[in-house]
Design an enzyme around this catalytic site. Sequence first.
Site, PDB file in Angstrom:
ATOM      1  N   HIS A 218     -46.665  17.813  17.771  1.00  0.00           N
ATOM      2  CA  HIS A 218     -48.012  17.558  18.302  1.00  0.00           C
ATOM      3  C   HIS A 218     -49.102  17.451  17.255  1.00  0.00           C
ATOM      4  CE1 HIS A 218     -48.661  21.861  17.654  1.00  0.00           C
ATOM      5  NE2 HIS A 218     -49.953  21.607  17.742  1.00  0.00           N
TER       6      HIS A 218
HETATM    7  C1  UD1 Z   1     -55.142  21.541  19.352  1.00  0.00           C
HETATM    8  C2  UD1 Z   1     -55.517  22.200  18.030  1.00  0.00           C
HETATM    9  C3  UD1 Z   1     -54.273  22.488  17.229  1.00  0.00           C
HETATM   10  C4  UD1 Z   1     -53.278  23.292  18.030  1.00  0.00           C
HETATM   11  C5  UD1 Z   1     -53.000  22.612  19.367  1.00  0.00           C
HETATM   12  C6  UD1 Z   1     -52.142  23.507  20.207  1.00  0.00           C
HETATM   13  C7  UD1 Z   1     -57.709  21.483  17.147  1.00  0.00           C
HETATM   14  C8  UD1 Z   1     -58.373  20.707  16.096  1.00  0.00           C
HETATM   15  N1  UD1 Z   1     -56.360  21.328  17.244  1.00  0.00           N
HETATM   16  O1  UD1 Z   1     -54.528  20.315  19.056  1.00  0.00           O
HETATM   17  O2  UD1 Z   1     -54.626  23.242  16.085  1.00  0.00           O
HETATM   18  O3  UD1 Z   1     -52.076  23.376  17.300  1.00  0.00           O
HETATM   19  O4  UD1 Z   1     -54.242  22.388  20.050  1.00  0.00           O
HETATM   20  O5  UD1 Z   1     -51.449  22.798  21.162  1.00  0.00           O
HETATM   21  O6  UD1 Z   1     -58.344  22.206  17.851  1.00  0.00           O
HETATM   22  N2  UD1 Z   1     -54.569  16.561  26.131  1.00  0.00           N
HETATM   23  C9  UD1 Z   1     -54.246  16.392  27.458  1.00  0.00           C
HETATM   24  N3  UD1 Z   1     -54.195  17.511  28.239  1.00  0.00           N
HETATM   25  C10 UD1 Z   1     -54.461  18.756  27.778  1.00  0.00           C
HETATM   26  C11 UD1 Z   1     -54.794  18.909  26.428  1.00  0.00           C
HETATM   27  C12 UD1 Z   1     -54.845  17.806  25.613  1.00  0.00           C
HETATM   28  O7  UD1 Z   1     -54.008  15.278  27.910  1.00  0.00           O
HETATM   29  O8  UD1 Z   1     -54.382  19.735  28.564  1.00  0.00           O
HETATM   30  C13 UD1 Z   1     -54.603  15.346  25.261  1.00  0.00           C
HETATM   31  C14 UD1 Z   1     -55.961  14.650  25.299  1.00  0.00           C
HETATM   32  O9  UD1 Z   1     -55.721  13.292  25.163  1.00  0.00           O
HETATM   33  C15 UD1 Z   1     -56.600  15.156  24.030  1.00  0.00           C
HETATM   34  C16 UD1 Z   1     -55.403  15.248  23.093  1.00  0.00           C
HETATM   35  O10 UD1 Z   1     -54.353  15.715  23.930  1.00  0.00           O
HETATM   36  O11 UD1 Z   1     -57.584  14.292  23.551  1.00  0.00           O
HETATM   37  C17 UD1 Z   1     -55.583  16.173  21.930  1.00  0.00           C
HETATM   38  O12 UD1 Z   1     -56.030  17.448  22.366  1.00  0.00           O
HETATM   39  P1  UD1 Z   1     -56.864  18.389  21.367  1.00  0.00           P
HETATM   40  O13 UD1 Z   1     -57.171  19.658  22.051  1.00  0.00           O
HETATM   41  O14 UD1 Z   1     -57.987  17.620  20.764  1.00  0.00           O
HETATM   42  O15 UD1 Z   1     -55.859  18.612  20.174  1.00  0.00           O
HETATM   43  P2  UD1 Z   1     -54.386  19.182  20.143  1.00  0.00           P
HETATM   44  O16 UD1 Z   1     -53.502  18.180  19.528  1.00  0.00           O
HETATM   45  O17 UD1 Z   1     -54.012  19.729  21.461  1.00  0.00           O
HETATM   46  N1  UDP Z   2     -45.207  26.441  23.904  1.00  0.00           N
HETATM   47  C1  UDP Z   2     -44.943  26.532  25.264  1.00  0.00           C
HETATM   48  N2  UDP Z   2     -44.525  25.408  25.929  1.00  0.00           N
HETATM   49  C2  UDP Z   2     -44.344  24.208  25.305  1.00  0.00           C
HETATM   50  C3  UDP Z   2     -44.612  24.133  23.917  1.00  0.00           C
HETATM   51  C4  UDP Z   2     -45.048  25.259  23.253  1.00  0.00           C
HETATM   52  O1  UDP Z   2     -45.076  27.609  25.852  1.00  0.00           O
HETATM   53  O2  UDP Z   2     -43.972  23.234  25.979  1.00  0.00           O
HETATM   54  C5  UDP Z   2     -45.661  27.632  23.188  1.00  0.00           C
HETATM   55  C6  UDP Z   2     -44.821  28.008  21.996  1.00  0.00           C
HETATM   56  O3  UDP Z   2     -43.719  28.778  22.384  1.00  0.00           O
HETATM   57  C7  UDP Z   2     -45.817  28.750  21.139  1.00  0.00           C
HETATM   58  C8  UDP Z   2     -47.119  28.068  21.442  1.00  0.00           C
HETATM   59  O4  UDP Z   2     -46.939  27.349  22.647  1.00  0.00           O
HETATM   60  O5  UDP Z   2     -45.942  30.080  21.551  1.00  0.00           O
HETATM   61  C9  UDP Z   2     -47.440  27.149  20.308  1.00  0.00           C
HETATM   62  O6  UDP Z   2     -48.448  26.297  20.683  1.00  0.00           O
HETATM   63  P1  UDP Z   2     -48.658  24.904  19.978  1.00  0.00           P
HETATM   64  O7  UDP Z   2     -47.412  24.446  19.347  1.00  0.00           O
HETATM   65  O8  UDP Z   2     -49.280  24.046  21.000  1.00  0.00           O
HETATM   66  O9  UDP Z   2     -49.771  25.257  18.907  1.00  0.00           O
HETATM   67  P2  UDP Z   2     -49.738  25.841  17.418  1.00  0.00           P
HETATM   68  O10 UDP Z   2     -49.005  27.127  17.424  1.00  0.00           O
HETATM   69  O11 UDP Z   2     -49.117  24.814  16.540  1.00  0.00           O
HETATM   70  O12 UDP Z   2     -51.188  25.987  17.093  1.00  0.00           O
END
Ligand code: UD1
Ligand code: UDP
Length: 361
Positions: A218
């Site tokens: 991601h």
């Molecule tokens: C964010 C964090 C990242 C973290 C990740 C955990 C920042 C800069 N990044 O990244 O550090 O590892 O969360 O998962 O804050 N979207 C949906 N539904 C949702 C959430 C997101 O469709 O419920 C889609 C949207 O298109 C959105 C895109 O995902 O624009 C990115 O979401 P965003 O929260 O900006 O960044 P993450 O990649 O989730």
């Molecule tokens: N996770 C989850 N379901 C999923 C993917 C991840 O519960 O489908 C959990 C995972 O086990 C971990 C956390 O989400 O505890 C990590 O989140 P993510 O990878 O989104 O963010 P990061 O840790 O890289 O910031």
Amino acid sequence: MTNPDVSNNDLNRFHILTVVGARPQFIKAAPINRAIQQSLTLRESIIHTGQHYDAGMSDVFFDELEIPKPVRRFDLGGGGHGRMTGRMLEALEDCMEELKPDAVLVYGDTNSTIAGALAAAKLHIPVLHVEAGLRSFNRKMPEEINRVMADHLSKLLFCPTRTAVLNLKNEGIETGAHLVGDVMADATLFAKSKSKALSKIVSKLGIENQPFALCTIHRAENSDDASRLDAIIDFVAEKAKQIQIVLPAHPRVIGRLKSYFKDNSAIRLIDPVGYFDMHALLAACEFVLTDSGGLQKEAYFHRKPCITLRDETEWVETIQAGWNRLWNDSSPARAISQIDDYGVGDSSGKIISIIENEFGL
Ligand code: UD1
Ligand code: UDP
């Protein structure tokens, strides 16, 4: 999200306002909330920025992990970093002025983290940062900017590792920094016990007694760069020639992964799963492929080897202890050893004691 806000009854207690917004923050907030509920001096209110908003990215964690209902839930996700953070800053400032917390608690390195820390610091409210001091030394990562800024705004910095403490020292931050271990170890302890009884994911996928690898992708640094995503996809597809791969896909990449892997039956692309299902998959898998921060450690907590789909990691001890390896590392395998830094699931309790001590409660 119907859990009652049970920690918020006694208004004379020291009031912690927790700002969360993204999946890993809900997971980290759960053990801390449980520890606050054990405390006789603290109360907590939770604000959800709405950075993650799909039920499978948000509500499932509040329900499974019994996190109290947020006192405010905003809808501030999506869009560019500046816009998202700016919208959050405005909303959070209003909330903090209204709720007048004694301290603001933030987690990790997302846009919700920096918005919460900055709004609080500008209002002279002490900032408490859980998962402080981590560094990739890669300023192209939005997370690196967020965590450096959040650390420099914080009064108390809860470091999960000795390396994190050292990183802060190298930036001149010593006062307020505490080594407490990793709250993800606490979260894992809770989830492992529940997932065995409650998760049916392995049988639902029909992979009982079948070897598989667990994969997540991601990171913006991977998914926003087409040639980099191509390289990661090729790497995963190569692994899928040896073992089937279960890939719960983040919404930011699910569409693209579906089109890449549409003809590859060895890759089981599924929607994001809840926390208990994730731990059931971790328990059953052979190894993990991921660019997630949290999952690198959870692989270790389940004593599963991990290949990290990044060029560096903040969790250097997983590499040093031989459990994790960067995808582009061709050096010989290291001997495996135990990692002491993360603790034994006692991190939340340490954090609460330090807060009580610091504020003379
Ligand atoms: C964010 C964090 C990242 C973290 C990740 C955990 C920042 C800069 N990044 O990244 O550090 O590892 O969360 O998962 O804050 N979207 C949906 N539904 C949702 C959430 C997101 O469709 O419920 C889609 C949207 O298109 C959105 C895109 O995902 O624009 C990115 O979401 P965003 O929260 O900006 O960044 P993450 O990649 O989730
Ligand atoms: N996770 C989850 N379901 C999923 C993917 C991840 O519960 O489908 C959990 C995972 O086990 C971990 C956390 O989400 O505890 C990590 O989140 P993510 O990878 O989104 O963010 P990061 O840790 O890289 O910031």
